[in-house]
Design an enzyme around this catalytic site. Structure first.
Site, short mmCIF file in Angstrom:
data_model
loop_
_atom_site.label_atom_id
_atom_site.label_comp_id
_atom_site.label_asym_id
_atom_site.label_seq_id
_atom_site.Cartn_x
_atom_site.Cartn_y
_atom_site.Cartn_z
N HIS A 180 -2.24 1.57 -0.22
CA HIS A 180 -3.59 1.00 -0.14
C HIS A 180 -3.57 -0.38 0.50
O HIS A 180 -2.58 -1.10 0.45
CB HIS A 180 -4.30 1.00 -1.50
CG HIS A 180 -3.88 -0.03 -2.50
ND1 HIS A 180 -3.76 0.26 -3.84
CD2 HIS A 180 -3.57 -1.34 -2.39
CE1 HIS A 180 -3.41 -0.83 -4.49
NE2 HIS A 180 -3.28 -1.82 -3.64
N GLU A 183 -8.01 3.05 -1.74
CA GLU A 183 -6.99 3.97 -2.25
C GLU A 183 -6.84 5.18 -1.33
O GLU A 183 -7.72 5.45 -0.50
CB GLU A 183 -7.39 4.44 -3.65
CG GLU A 183 -7.54 3.32 -4.69
CD GLU A 183 -6.20 2.77 -5.20
OE1 GLU A 183 -5.23 2.72 -4.43
OE2 GLU A 183 -6.16 2.37 -6.38
N ASP A 197 -11.28 -8.28 -1.78
CA ASP A 197 -11.71 -7.40 -2.86
C ASP A 197 -11.92 -8.20 -4.14
O ASP A 197 -11.59 -9.38 -4.21
CB ASP A 197 -10.71 -6.25 -3.08
CG ASP A 197 -9.26 -6.72 -3.11
OD1 ASP A 197 -9.01 -7.93 -3.28
OD2 ASP A 197 -8.36 -5.86 -2.99
N ASN A 238 1.17 2.73 -3.00
CA ASN A 238 0.60 4.02 -2.59
C ASN A 238 -0.05 3.93 -1.21
O ASN A 238 -0.77 4.83 -0.80
CB ASN A 238 -0.43 4.50 -3.63
CG ASN A 238 -1.64 3.58 -3.72
OD1 ASN A 238 -1.71 2.55 -3.05
ND2 ASN A 238 -2.60 3.93 -4.56
#
Ligand code: GLP
Length: 249
Positions: free
Chosen positions: A142, A147, A69, A140
């Protein structure tokens, strides 16, 4: 998902990850491709790769590296651009031997992000796919910057970061949330799942609940990492804090 291992410290995790990397690169049929991640989790792995390169027992010379990313909107020279981070960790004879031209990072700042994403996917395909993808894990759930809510069929795409992700990453921006980009380009979950092997590293109690959901929860977009349950060759390398709620099954 076939291997979950708990280690005493990040150095022991790094040693296990480097074993996997060496085996995967040695077994690659064509010229090998390593998927590289940023964030704090892979730091000890890169440190060990540099140490082995110094002593002459490891080299990424001739290996291609594909990033997971990249932030959108940071100046080209910004120290937290993932291309800059990966260059600093890996590129050059003084680090791991990785050549600059063999480091491939999504062009998150492209005027036409959709075309840039397609181009990045084409690059991975042209390289023959990823032999081993290193991953961290967001608190979370990810992976990359996929996400919660991201579709499992997503390929490389531009995404909006959750506030919790931006707050978690503010530590890399001198604690200044306003400096953390709102957008990033990430390999999609479908892209990540095509890697022939995956090594995911999670360290610290703040990852414990995401680790539990990833390994033992339902496969759901609420926890993007849970999609790894569908991959045949994943090693999950944890410290005791990240593994701390697994016993409560
Ligand atoms: C970041 C990155 C991810 C990384 C994750 C965990 O937002 N985009 O690729 O795996 O969050 O980061 P860390 O290892 O620093 O906890």
């Amino acid at each position: 998902m076939n291997l979950v291992d708990v280690f005493a410290d990040p150095a022991a995790i790094a040693a296990a990850a480097v074993d996997r990397i060496e085996a995967a690169l040695a077994a690659a049929e064509a010229s090998p491709t390593l998927g590289v991640a940023t964030g704090s989790s892979p730091g000890a792995v890169y440190e060990l790769l540099r140490a082995k390169h110094r002593e002459g027992t490891f080299s990424l010379d001739g290996v291609s590296a594909v990033a997971l990313d990249e932030y959108r909107g940071l100046p080209a020279a910004h120290e937290q651009r993932y291309r800059t981070v990966l260059r600093r960790e890996l590129v050059g004879a003084a680090r791991t031997g990785l050549r600059e031209e063999d480091l491939h990072v999504p062009d998150a700042d492209a005027v036409d992000p959709e075309t840039a994403a397609v181009h990045f996917e084409g690059r991975i395909t042209a390289l023959g796919g990823v032999d081993l993808q290193l991953l961290g894990l967001g608190a979370n759930g990810h992976i990359g910057f996929n996400e919660p809510g991201t579709g499992f069929d997503a390929r490389t795409h531009l995404t909006t970061l959750e506030d919790s992700t931006r707050r978690a990453n503010a530590r890399f921006f001198h604690g200044d949330l306003s400096q953390v980009p709102q957008y990033a380009m990430t390999q999609g979950l479908a892209t990540i799942l095509e890697a022939r092997e995956i090594v995911l590293i999670a360290v610290g109690a703040e990852k414990a609940e995401a680790v539990r959901a990833m390994l033992h929860g339902p496969v759901t977009a609420d926890c993007p990492a849970s999609v790894l349950q569908r991959h045949p060759r994943v090693s999950v390398l944890l410290d005791e804090a990240a593994a701390s709620v697994l016993d409560e099954q």
